[in-house]
Design an enzyme around this catalytic site. Structure first.
Site, short mmCIF file in Angstrom:
data_model
loop_
_atom_site.label_atom_id
_atom_site.label_comp_id
_atom_site.label_asym_id
_atom_site.label_seq_id
_atom_site.Cartn_x
_atom_site.Cartn_y
_atom_site.Cartn_z
CG ASP A 104 4.95 15.13 -0.91
OD1 ASP A 104 3.74 15.25 -0.66
OD2 ASP A 104 5.60 14.08 -0.67
CG ASP A 151 2.23 9.72 -4.30
OD1 ASP A 151 1.26 9.93 -5.05
OD2 ASP A 151 2.32 10.26 -3.18
#
Length: 431
Positions: A262, A96
């Site tokens: 996550d 990300d």
């Protein structure tokens, strides 16, 4: 439901000398050290997540050194983290942009094209679009949304930037081929605004969404967000929850069909949580938390150095208390001392650390010392490191429970990752 560990160069020195409190003189960090999956001998997670902001570059400084960032791009994420697919079959590599790191900036430091290049160079299997994080969260009715947007144009601007980047990112990501899965990032200020963002991303063509802004939210708020999103987009679209750590409550999230999530929480709590530093299964499908025993280096601890400068303690006296606490705790581990001896030795050193003196003078100081005594007493009496069969506890025994320096603290974090991974696996099997 895949559990993804968000890595931040978290490795330990396998040759660290606990008695001497030092690494070998020939140690080369990164090259000689081991990531959690190496130290354990297996991956307690289904994949790793690396944030672009952690790696860094000319656009934005990160945690990697310049040479590390160059090597990362040259060899790819898996090779750099020594998380090769051949060694960990079926694992995934997420990425990300690391929106929290640049949340104060007017616009994200990366373009969608930048991120696609980053994912391509890193050989990621999954990658999130560039988002601009929104910290606000309100439980708004539909009739309240419009007036809220008028009053908070900055939140709307960030949402719009995220959606615009999502569209461009999806188009750019096609050049990485079918082996790469792009994720559109959902940002918003309420369950309804996030559901609307999710619907927009699905309309663009995303089949996998990452839900952002979840870290500071409480469980009921996260449920409301996921319920609103699922109501809007249905159950076929995959969902990843960014920064989700509520393992004990995952069963209650089963209706929302979370595909992956996550977290760094198990590792971070080992050394940043005030009391819940060591995880252990409680035998009833939940996790029990223990406090680590704080025995900092007497000559390096800032609070103790101030006490020495003020003349309230001598360096020699503090070092002596430190060594007695360490030695007695180790003797208790070897059944050569009593739990009472270990606790008293720990508390003799804990007093100056906690209240800056040996004897409390106020009710508040008494409460502080009693809280430390209670938590340390439970940890010492229960000997949780003996109840765990993970490689960390088997290798270093009582050292894992001592709050002292990176090599102990991160080992405890790796232990937590192992326990957490097993916990998630058991929950996954029962859902």
């Amino acid at each position: 439901m895949k559990y993804i560990f968000a890595d931040s160069m978290d490795y330990v020195d396998p040759r660290f000398d606990f008695l001497a409190d030092r690494s070998p003189t020939d140690r080369e960090p990164y090259w000689d050290d081991e990531f959690p999956h190496e130290y354990l001998g297996y991956a307690p997670y289904d994949g790793l997540l690396v944030s672009r902001a952690i790696v860094g570059g000319h656009e934005f400084p990160g945690k990697y050194s310049e040479s590390q960032a160059m090597r990362f791009r040259r060899v790819g994420a898996r090779e750099f983290l020594r998380f090769r697919e051949s060694d960990y079959p079926g694992s995934v590599m997420f990425g990300d942009s690391g929106a929290f790191a640049y949340h104060k900036m007017e616009i994200p430091p990366y373009t969608p094209q930048d991120m696609v290049d980053f994912y391509g160079d890193g050989q990621f299997t999954h990658g999130c679009a560039v988002d601009h994080i929104i910290f606000a969260h309100e439980e708004l009715e539909s009739a309240q949304e419009q007036s809220f947007m008028v009053q908070h144009p900055e939140l709307v601007r960030r949402r719009d930037i995220t959606l615009e980047n999502g569209a461009d990112f999806l188009n750019e990501s096609r050049r990485l081929g079918p082996q790469f899965t792009p994720l559109g990032v959902v940002q918003g200020w309420s369950p309804l605004s996030m559901a609307a963002s999710a619907a927009s991303l699905v309309k663009m063509g995303f089949t996998y969404l990452a839900i952002g802004g979840m870290v500071p939210l409480k469980t009921p708020q996260i449920r409301n967000v996921l319920a609103a999103i699922r109501s809007e987009i249905g159950n076929d679209i995959k969902i990843h929850v960014l920064g989700f750590a509520k393992a004990n409550e995952i069963k209650t999230f089963a209706p929302f069909k979370i595909t992956s999530f996550d977290t760094t929480s198990p590792l971070i709590r080992a050394f940043k949580d005030a009391r819940s530093n060591y995880f252990l299964p409680d035998g009833n499908g939940e996790l029990k938390y223990y406090s680590a025993i704080r025995i900092p280096q007497a000559l390096d601890n800032n609070k103790l150095k101030i006490l020495v400068r003020e003349g309230r303690y001598s360096p020699e006296g503090l070092v002596k208390r430190e060594q007695i606490a360490l030695n007695t705790l180790r003797e208790w581990d070897r059944n050569q001392a009593s739990s009472t001896d270990a606790l008293e030795a720990v508390m003799e050193y804990a007093a100056p650390i906690t209240i800056g003196k040996d004897d409390p003078e106020t009710a508040s100081e008494e409460r502080q010392l009693l809280a430390v005594r209670t938590r340390a007493g439970e940890t010492i009496e229960d000997r949780p490191w003996e109840k765990c069969g993970c490689p960390v506890c088997e290798r270093v025994s009582v050292e894992v429970i001592i709050f002292r320096g990176s090599n102990r603290n991160k080992r405890r974090g790796i232990h937590n990752l192992a326990v957490y991974g097993e916990h998630i696996k058991s929950l996954r099997n029962s859902i």
